[in-house]
Design an enzyme around this catalytic site. Structure first.
Site, PDB file in Angstrom:
ATOM      1  N   HIS A 163       0.862  -1.182   0.000  1.00  0.00           N
ATOM      2  CA  HIS A 163       0.000   0.000   0.000  1.00  0.00           C
ATOM      3  C   HIS A 163       0.901   1.236   0.000  1.00  0.00           C
ATOM      4  O   HIS A 163       2.132   1.127  -0.072  1.00  0.00           O
ATOM      5  CB  HIS A 163      -0.941  -0.015   1.208  1.00  0.00           C
ATOM      6  CG  HIS A 163      -0.257  -0.283   2.523  1.00  0.00           C
ATOM      7  ND1 HIS A 163       0.610   0.611   3.110  1.00  0.00           N
ATOM      8  CD2 HIS A 163      -0.302  -1.358   3.355  1.00  0.00           C
ATOM      9  CE1 HIS A 163       1.060   0.119   4.244  1.00  0.00           C
ATOM     10  NE2 HIS A 163       0.527  -1.080   4.422  1.00  0.00           N
ATOM     11  N   HIS A 197       3.952   1.314   2.337  1.00  0.00           N
ATOM     12  CA  HIS A 197       5.147   0.621   1.834  1.00  0.00           C
ATOM     13  C   HIS A 197       5.872   1.470   0.787  1.00  0.00           C
ATOM     14  O   HIS A 197       7.096   1.588   0.793  1.00  0.00           O
ATOM     15  CB  HIS A 197       4.764  -0.715   1.190  1.00  0.00           C
ATOM     16  CG  HIS A 197       4.229  -1.746   2.127  1.00  0.00           C
ATOM     17  ND1 HIS A 197       2.921  -2.149   2.116  1.00  0.00           N
ATOM     18  CD2 HIS A 197       4.825  -2.456   3.118  1.00  0.00           C
ATOM     19  CE1 HIS A 197       2.733  -3.071   3.030  1.00  0.00           C
ATOM     20  NE2 HIS A 197       3.869  -3.270   3.663  1.00  0.00           N
ATOM     21  N   GLN A 233       8.934  -3.136  16.664  1.00  0.00           N
ATOM     22  CA  GLN A 233       9.781  -3.867  15.713  1.00  0.00           C
ATOM     23  C   GLN A 233      10.987  -3.035  15.316  1.00  0.00           C
ATOM     24  O   GLN A 233      12.122  -3.537  15.253  1.00  0.00           O
ATOM     25  CB  GLN A 233       8.962  -4.226  14.475  1.00  0.00           C
ATOM     26  CG  GLN A 233       9.775  -4.770  13.316  1.00  0.00           C
ATOM     27  CD  GLN A 233       8.923  -5.100  12.119  1.00  0.00           C
ATOM     28  OE1 GLN A 233       8.369  -6.181  12.015  1.00  0.00           O
ATOM     29  NE2 GLN A 233       8.799  -4.155  11.188  1.00  0.00           N
ATOM     30  N   VAL A 252       2.197   6.199   7.520  1.00  0.00           N
ATOM     31  CA  VAL A 252       1.333   6.811   6.512  1.00  0.00           C
ATOM     32  C   VAL A 252      -0.108   6.426   6.836  1.00  0.00           C
ATOM     33  O   VAL A 252      -0.393   5.261   7.159  1.00  0.00           O
ATOM     34  CB  VAL A 252       1.713   6.343   5.092  1.00  0.00           C
ATOM     35  CG1 VAL A 252       0.766   6.932   4.050  1.00  0.00           C
ATOM     36  CG2 VAL A 252       3.153   6.735   4.784  1.00  0.00           C
TER      37      VAL A 252
END
Length: 280
Positions: free
Chosen positions: A32, A35, A152, A175
Site C-alpha cells: 500500500h 510501503h 519492531q 502513513v
C-alpha cells in the site's frame, strides 16, 4: 525492475552494483502507499533499492493469521515498477531457512517484554531471524522500517547494534488514510463497517495525545482510551500502553519532558490492528 527469484540471481545482481549505495525495504507483500513511502525514501537516499516480498511463517504466532494474510503479488510488482524500484527479491522458505522453519535465539533486553512481545510469543524472534538472514544475503548499506511497527523498529536497531551488522536502520513515518487509520495490509480484510469504525483508533489516540496534560495519571489516560474504543461496536481493545521511546518500558507518570509514546492493539472484527503516536 529486476525480478530476483534465486540466490544465484541475487548474487549476480549485486555483482553489477560495485560502489553503489544499496537500500533495502523488507515487506510481506499486499503493498500500500505506506510501503511505497518507504521505497521512495530508499530511492531518494541510495543509488539502488531492493524490496523483498516474503510472508514469513516464523513470525506468525497465530496460524490462522498466516493463512489469511493478503497475497497480491502481481499488483505489488506493478506498484514497485511504477515508483522506480530497481529490484524485487522473491525468496522461498528453502532459501531463507535451509535447515527448516525455525527462529534463532535473540536477546532483546527490555524491548521485547511488553506489548507485542508479551501478546505474540515468538513473533519478534521470527521477525529478527528473517531480517538478519536478509541482511546476510543482501548486504544492504541501509534498511528502512516503518514507525507503525515501532516496537519492531526498536528491536531491529537493538539487534543491529548488538550483532554489529554494517547496516544503517532508517525509520519511515507512519502513513495514514484520510480518516487517520494507519495503512496496513490487514486493512484489506476489514468489512465496510469495520473499516469505517477502525478510524476511531486514530481518533481516540490522537485526542488523548493532544490532551495528555489534562489527565491526572497514566491510568486515567489509558482508561479513557480503552473505554472510548471499546464503545465502538467493531472494536475490542487488547492493550493500551504508554512507554518511553528508548527502552519501551511502561511509564509510571505523565512527564512532558520524557519522550513517550502511546501504543494500542485493537481487535476490529477478526482483524488485529496496531498503532502508536508520540505522547510527549
Amino acid at each position: 525492475m529486476q525480478r530476483i527469484s534465486s540466490l544465484a540471481e541475487l548474487d549476480h545482481w549485486k555483482g553489477l552494483l560495485p560502489g553503489d549505495t544499496l537500500g533495502f525495504v523488507p515487506t510481506m507483500g499486499a503493498l500500500h502507499e505506506g510501503h511505497l513511502s518507504l521505497v521512495n525514501m530508499s530511492l531518494e537516499r541510495g543509488d539502488k533499492t531492493l524490496v523483498s516480498i516474503y510472508v514469513n511463517p516464523t513470525q506468525f504466532n497465530n496460524p490462522e493469521d498466516l493463512v489469511k494474510y493478503p497475497k497480491t503479488l502481481e499488483k505489488d510488482l506493478k506498484m514497485l515498477e511504477v515508483v522506480g524500484c530497481d529490484a524485487v527479491f522473491l525468496p522461498t522458505a528453502e532459501m531463507l531457512y535451509p535447515e527448516g522453519l525455525k527462529s534463532r535465539a535473540f536477546s532483546f533486553g527490555f524491548l521485547g517484554l511488553h506489548m507485542e512481545g508479551a501478546k505474540r510469543p515468538g513473533h519478534f524472534e521470527g521477525m529478527a531471524t528473517v531480517v538478519t538472514k536478509f541482511f546476510e544475503l543482501i548486504q544492504p548499506d541501509f534498511a528502512i522500517f516503518g514507525e507503525k511497527d515501532y516496537q519492531q523498529l526498536c528491536i531491529i536497531r537493538h539487534v543491529v547494534a548488538g550483532e554489529n551488522w554494517p547496516v544503517k536502520i532508517v525509520p519511515g513515518p507512519t502513513v495514514r488514510e484520510e480518516d487517520g487509520l494507519a495503512m496496513s495490509s490487514r486493512n484489506l480484510r476489514l468489512s465496510e463497517v469495520e473499516r469505517a469504525e477502525a478510524a476511531s483508533i486514530y481518533a481516540v489516540l490522537s485526542k488523548a495525545c493532544k490532551e495528555a496534560e489534562s489527565f491526572n495519571s497514566v491510568a486515567e489516560l489509558k482508561s479513557y482510551c480503552m473505554e472510548a474504543l471499546n464503545a465502538v461496536p467493531s472494536l475490542s481493545v487488547e492493550y493500551i500502553e504508554c512507554c518511553d521511546e528508548k527502552e519501551l518500558q511502561p511509564v509510571r507518570e505523565l512527564d512532558p519532558k520524557s519522550p513517550t509514546r502511546l501504543f494500542a492493539a485493537v481487535q476490529c472484527g477478526n482483524v488485529r490492528l496496531i498503532d502508536n503516536l508520540p505522547l510527549f
